[in-house]
Design a protein around this motif. Structure first.
Motif, PDB file in Angstrom:
ATOM      1  N   LYS A 152     -34.530  76.386  11.908  1.00  0.00           N
ATOM      2  CA  LYS A 152     -33.445  77.099  11.224  1.00  0.00           C
ATOM      3  C   LYS A 152     -33.428  78.540  11.745  1.00  0.00           C
ATOM      4  CE  LYS A 152     -36.798  77.611   7.477  1.00  0.00           C
ATOM      5  NZ  LYS A 152     -37.068  77.528   6.035  1.00  0.00           N
ATOM      6  N   GLY A 153     -33.241  79.511  10.840  1.00  0.00           N
ATOM      7  CA  GLY A 153     -33.351  80.913  11.226  1.00  0.00           C
ATOM      8  C   GLY A 153     -32.158  81.496  11.954  1.00  0.00           C
ATOM      9  N   THR A 154     -31.020  80.790  11.962  1.00  0.00           N
ATOM     10  CA  THR A 154     -29.792  81.330  12.543  1.00  0.00           C
ATOM     11  C   THR A 154     -28.635  80.959  11.622  1.00  0.00           C
ATOM     12  OG1 THR A 154     -28.951  79.450  13.829  1.00  0.00           O
ATOM     13  CG2 THR A 154     -30.763  80.709  14.795  1.00  0.00           C
ATOM     14  N   PHE A 155     -27.474  81.528  11.924  1.00  0.00           N
ATOM     15  CA  PHE A 155     -26.257  81.182  11.187  1.00  0.00           C
ATOM     16  C   PHE A 155     -25.385  80.191  11.954  1.00  0.00           C
ATOM     17  CE2 PHE A 155     -27.062  85.419   9.133  1.00  0.00           C
ATOM     18  CZ  PHE A 155     -27.230  84.938   7.842  1.00  0.00           C
ATOM     19  N   PHE A 156     -25.905  79.594  13.015  1.00  0.00           N
ATOM     20  CA  PHE A 156     -25.145  78.579  13.731  1.00  0.00           C
ATOM     21  C   PHE A 156     -25.040  77.315  12.881  1.00  0.00           C
ATOM     22  CE2 PHE A 156     -26.676  80.982  17.584  1.00  0.00           C
ATOM     23  CZ  PHE A 156     -25.420  81.415  17.971  1.00  0.00           C
ATOM     24  N   GLU A 157     -23.975  76.543  13.119  1.00  0.00           N
ATOM     25  CA  GLU A 157     -23.653  75.389  12.285  1.00  0.00           C
ATOM     26  C   GLU A 157     -24.807  74.400  12.151  1.00  0.00           C
ATOM     27  OE1 GLU A 157     -20.041  74.536  10.794  1.00  0.00           O
ATOM     28  OE2 GLU A 157     -20.880  76.549  10.656  1.00  0.00           O
ATOM     29  N   GLU A 158     -25.496  74.114  13.252  1.00  0.00           N
ATOM     30  CA  GLU A 158     -26.555  73.109  13.209  1.00  0.00           C
ATOM     31  C   GLU A 158     -27.658  73.483  12.229  1.00  0.00           C
ATOM     32  OE1 GLU A 158     -24.486  72.990  17.128  1.00  0.00           O
ATOM     33  OE2 GLU A 158     -25.430  74.589  15.956  1.00  0.00           O
ATOM     34  N   ALA A 159     -27.910  74.771  12.057  1.00  0.00           N
ATOM     35  CA  ALA A 159     -28.989  75.228  11.182  1.00  0.00           C
ATOM     36  C   ALA A 159     -28.548  75.389   9.730  1.00  0.00           C
ATOM     37  CB  ALA A 159     -29.562  76.552  11.700  1.00  0.00           C
ATOM     38  N   ILE A 160     -27.306  75.808   9.511  1.00  0.00           N
ATOM     39  CA  ILE A 160     -26.883  76.126   8.141  1.00  0.00           C
ATOM     40  C   ILE A 160     -26.239  74.963   7.408  1.00  0.00           C
ATOM     41  CG2 ILE A 160     -26.579  78.577   8.644  1.00  0.00           C
ATOM     42  CD1 ILE A 160     -23.485  77.903   8.584  1.00  0.00           C
ATOM     43  N   ARG A 161     -25.775  73.959   8.142  1.00  0.00           N
ATOM     44  CA  ARG A 161     -25.137  72.824   7.462  1.00  0.00           C
ATOM     45  C   ARG A 161     -26.192  71.865   6.936  1.00  0.00           C
ATOM     46  NH1 ARG A 161     -19.890  71.489   7.338  1.00  0.00           N
ATOM     47  NH2 ARG A 161     -18.423  72.793   8.470  1.00  0.00           N
ATOM     48  N   ALA A 162     -25.956  71.359   5.740  1.00  0.00           N
ATOM     49  CA  ALA A 162     -26.885  70.427   5.103  1.00  0.00           C
ATOM     50  C   ALA A 162     -26.075  69.397   4.324  1.00  0.00           C
ATOM     51  CB  ALA A 162     -27.830  71.165   4.160  1.00  0.00           C
ATOM     52  N   PRO A 163     -26.614  68.206   4.131  1.00  0.00           N
ATOM     53  CA  PRO A 163     -25.898  67.191   3.348  1.00  0.00           C
ATOM     54  C   PRO A 163     -25.821  67.587   1.877  1.00  0.00           C
ATOM     55  CG  PRO A 163     -28.123  66.450   3.818  1.00  0.00           C
ATOM     56  CD  PRO A 163     -27.920  67.710   4.600  1.00  0.00           C
ATOM     57  N   LEU A 164     -24.752  67.207   1.225  1.00  0.00           N
ATOM     58  CA  LEU A 164     -24.619  67.429  -0.216  1.00  0.00           C
ATOM     59  C   LEU A 164     -23.789  66.288  -0.788  1.00  0.00           C
ATOM     60  CD1 LEU A 164     -25.004  69.043  -2.790  1.00  0.00           C
ATOM     61  CD2 LEU A 164     -23.038  70.459  -2.149  1.00  0.00           C
ATOM     62  N   MET A 165     -24.441  65.422  -1.560  1.00  0.00           N
ATOM     63  CA  MET A 165     -23.769  64.248  -2.123  1.00  0.00           C
ATOM     64  C   MET A 165     -24.060  64.141  -3.612  1.00  0.00           C
ATOM     65  SD  MET A 165     -24.296  61.359   0.837  1.00  0.00           S
ATOM     66  CE  MET A 165     -25.797  61.947   1.605  1.00  0.00           C
ATOM     67  N   PHE A 166     -23.037  63.794  -4.376  1.00  0.00           N
ATOM     68  CA  PHE A 166     -23.173  63.562  -5.815  1.00  0.00           C
ATOM     69  C   PHE A 166     -22.711  62.138  -6.118  1.00  0.00           C
ATOM     70  CE2 PHE A 166     -22.442  68.114  -5.373  1.00  0.00           C
ATOM     71  CZ  PHE A 166     -23.379  68.666  -6.234  1.00  0.00           C
ATOM     72  N   ARG A 167     -23.398  61.479  -7.053  1.00  0.00           N
ATOM     73  CA  ARG A 167     -22.963  60.161  -7.509  1.00  0.00           C
ATOM     74  C   ARG A 167     -23.068  60.079  -9.015  1.00  0.00           C
ATOM     75  NH1 ARG A 167     -26.069  54.481  -6.495  1.00  0.00           N
ATOM     76  NH2 ARG A 167     -27.085  55.126  -8.435  1.00  0.00           N
ATOM     77  N   LEU A 168     -21.967  59.784  -9.663  1.00  0.00           N
ATOM     78  CA  LEU A 168     -21.931  59.521 -11.091  1.00  0.00           C
ATOM     79  C   LEU A 168     -20.821  58.496 -11.316  1.00  0.00           C
ATOM     80  CD1 LEU A 168     -23.094  60.091 -13.868  1.00  0.00           C
ATOM     81  CD2 LEU A 168     -21.493  61.995 -14.108  1.00  0.00           C
ATOM     82  N   PRO A 169     -21.150  57.206 -11.296  1.00  0.00           N
ATOM     83  CA  PRO A 169     -20.134  56.141 -11.353  1.00  0.00           C
ATOM     84  C   PRO A 169     -19.197  56.287 -12.547  1.00  0.00           C
ATOM     85  CG  PRO A 169     -22.281  55.221 -10.816  1.00  0.00           C
ATOM     86  CD  PRO A 169     -22.519  56.664 -11.178  1.00  0.00           C
ATOM     87  N   GLY A 170     -17.920  56.105 -12.275  1.00  0.00           N
ATOM     88  CA  GLY A 170     -16.920  56.204 -13.324  1.00  0.00           C
ATOM     89  C   GLY A 170     -16.442  57.617 -13.575  1.00  0.00           C
ATOM     90  N   VAL A 171     -17.129  58.601 -13.017  1.00  0.00           N
ATOM     91  CA  VAL A 171     -16.748  59.999 -13.205  1.00  0.00           C
ATOM     92  C   VAL A 171     -16.418  60.647 -11.859  1.00  0.00           C
ATOM     93  CG1 VAL A 171     -17.474  62.255 -14.086  1.00  0.00           C
ATOM     94  CG2 VAL A 171     -18.205  60.151 -15.260  1.00  0.00           C
ATOM     95  N   ILE A 172     -17.314  60.493 -10.891  1.00  0.00           N
ATOM     96  CA  ILE A 172     -17.080  61.009  -9.550  1.00  0.00           C
ATOM     97  C   ILE A 172     -16.555  59.861  -8.689  1.00  0.00           C
ATOM     98  CG2 ILE A 172     -18.148  62.015  -7.498  1.00  0.00           C
ATOM     99  CD1 ILE A 172     -20.173  63.352  -9.326  1.00  0.00           C
ATOM    100  N   PRO A 173     -15.362  59.975  -8.123  1.00  0.00           N
ATOM    101  CA  PRO A 173     -14.779  58.875  -7.347  1.00  0.00           C
ATOM    102  C   PRO A 173     -15.656  58.484  -6.156  1.00  0.00           C
ATOM    103  CG  PRO A 173     -13.131  60.566  -7.828  1.00  0.00           C
ATOM    104  CD  PRO A 173     -14.456  61.139  -8.215  1.00  0.00           C
ATOM    105  N   LYS A 174     -15.861  57.210  -5.982  1.00  0.00           N
ATOM    106  CA  LYS A 174     -16.667  56.696  -4.879  1.00  0.00           C
ATOM    107  C   LYS A 174     -15.997  56.984  -3.545  1.00  0.00           C
ATOM    108  CE  LYS A 174     -18.724  52.378  -3.164  1.00  0.00           C
ATOM    109  NZ  LYS A 174     -18.880  50.912  -3.414  1.00  0.00           N
TER     110      LYS A 174
END
Length: 457
Positions: A152-174
């Motif tokens: 990491k240690g930079t502001f380039f896309e490869e270092a700053i991007r990270a996965p972010l996923m939420f799941r709550l069936p019936g509330v958050i659309p699949k």
């Protein structure tokens, strides 16, 4: 340190990821059996140096490594126009060596993925799937040779991007995908929101539910940009800090396809950085490098725009302690972030700048009985003297769908800016139309009128 990669001679049954998963499975059994609300955080260490992967996963990717895509930014010539330096280990700039490194990294990712599947299946078997909010994320990305770097240690896309996923069936659309930049500072607020405890949220974050539910209208300010901050200094003995703020980058602002990276100090000698991620996804063309003084008026306007967004964000975050205005929070270096950032400018000053020549509206949401969306246009001056804005008005056959408020005429002093709130309102019939006959005309004292076309995304 050199990057250590390789194949673990031990069975995957003895990997750290397996151990973490086993502990998490046991914890889930205990929590579920207690039959009361629970929360469980499972922090897998991998993928992380040393890059030594279990053989079961390593062998699969070793056979695929020749098909791996190494980014063109592994050629580090472009770093001469940035404050960044390539890694001291030359293997990080070698295509074949990076592909071997990718083998271990991808193998570790798959192992984590497999164990997350085990945890989700256990949740399903317990009958709690529909009652449980699941969040999957990470603290940072991995350079994997991009820009000749690791980690990491930079502001380039490869270092700053990270996965972010939420799941709550019936509330958050699949399967719903959000292509708006977000920040990890908002995850805590989002969890409190979806679990019915938003009233207890005293954090600096904002719930991301507004994007998931498509309810964001930007009521008072732009909600669709992110700021990231990095202090290169580290604590040393007796309250001292290593390094100083005179070199390197400290702030990043991302709005749509634009990214600005700047230091905390006006006097910092490093290049600022501006990237158009739509045209330059690998960030190899810094628009504010050695060519900053010859940047076009459109580039200058966008640099000023993102700097203003950072300025507004710091003022919202400043609080009663003055986190971004009091120099004490920079260990006495500089005059406070707000002042330093406001004065910093490595590009040309301008008698008038505008944030956009094409103002694009995000998806409108129901607000009352109408589909509504607000965007913001900024106008400023950075040379000496005063800019006179005679009139800011709407034109075009579709201008009836828009309203202007805020700054519509008056004076703009040196090093100042003004904000125009542009509101779209519709009963819904026009939502399918991306190209509208609508524009803003800015009449001013510095020359020809400026035209800003309005578009729906």
């Amino acid at each position: 340190h050199d990057t250590v990669i390789g194949r673990d001679s031990l069975s995957e049954k003895y990997s750290s990821t397996e151990c973490h998963a086993r502990a998490a499975m046991d914890a889930m059994d205990r929590l579920i059996s207690e039959n009361k609300p629970w929360s469980l955080v499972v922090s897998f260490h991998n993928p992380h140096p040393p890059m030594v992967a279990a053989g079961k996963y390593f062998d699969k990717y070793w056979d695929l490594k020749e098909d791996f895509c190494v980014p063109p930014s592994i050629d580090t010539t472009h770093l001469e126009e940035t404050p960044d330096k390539p890694d001291k280990n030359p293997k990080i700039q070698n295509v074949d060596a990076v592909k071997e490194w990718m083998v271990s990294y991808y193998a570790m990712v798959e192992e984590v993925d497999e164990h997350i599947g085990r945890l989700l299946r256990k949740l399903d078997e317990s009958g709690l799937r529909k009652k449980t909010l699941v969040v999957f994320t990470s603290d940072h990305g991995e350079s994997l040779g991009a820009h000749g770097k690791k980690g990491k240690g930079t502001f380039f896309e490869e270092a700053i991007r990270a996965p972010l996923m939420f799941r709550l069936p019936g509330v958050i659309p699949k399967g719903k995908e959000i292509n708006i930049p977000t920040s990890s500072i908002d995850v805590f607020s989002t969890v409190l929101d979806y679990t019915g405890h938003a009233v207890h949220d005293d954090s600096d974050g904002e719930s991301l539910r507004r994007f998931i539910d498509e309810s964001n209208v930007n009521p008072s300010h732009d909600h669709e940009y992110v700021v990231s901050e990095w202090d290169v200094r580290k604590p040393a003995k007796r309250g001292e800090l290593t390094n100083n703020l005179m070199r390197g980058a400290n702030f990043m602002v991302v709005k749509d396809n634009w990214k600005l990276v700047i230091p905390k100090l006006e006097s910092n000698l490093s290049y600022d950085q501006l990237y158009d991620l739509a045209r330059d996804p690998f960030e190899m063309n810094n628009l504010l490098g050695s060519n900053a003084k010859s940047a076009s008026k459109e580039i200058v306007g966008k640099a000023e725009h993102l700097k203003v967004l950072l300025y507004e964000w710091m003022n919202r975050m400043d609080g009663s302690k003055g986190l971004y205005s009091n120099p004490v929070f920079n260990a006495g270096e500089g005059r406070g972030d707000i002042t330093e950032v406001q004065l910093r400018r490595t590009w040309n000053s301008s008698p008038i700048w505008v944030s956009d020549t094409e103002l694009r509206f995000g998806k409108p949401s129901i607000w009352g009985s109408m589909y509504t969306r607000n965007e913001f246009l900024y106008i400023g001056r950075t040379t000496e003297g005063t800019l006179q804005v005679d009139k800011i008005s709407l034109e075009g056959t579709d201008s009836r769908l828009f309203e202007l408020s805020g700054f519509l005429n008056g004076y703009v002093g040196s090093e100042k800016h003004r904000r125009v709130k542009v509101t779209f309102r519709s009963s819904g019939n026009e939502l399918a139309t991306h190209f509208l006959d609508a524009r803003i005309r800015v009449s001013h004292s510095e020359g020809e009128d400026i035209i800003i076309n309005l578009h729906m995304l």
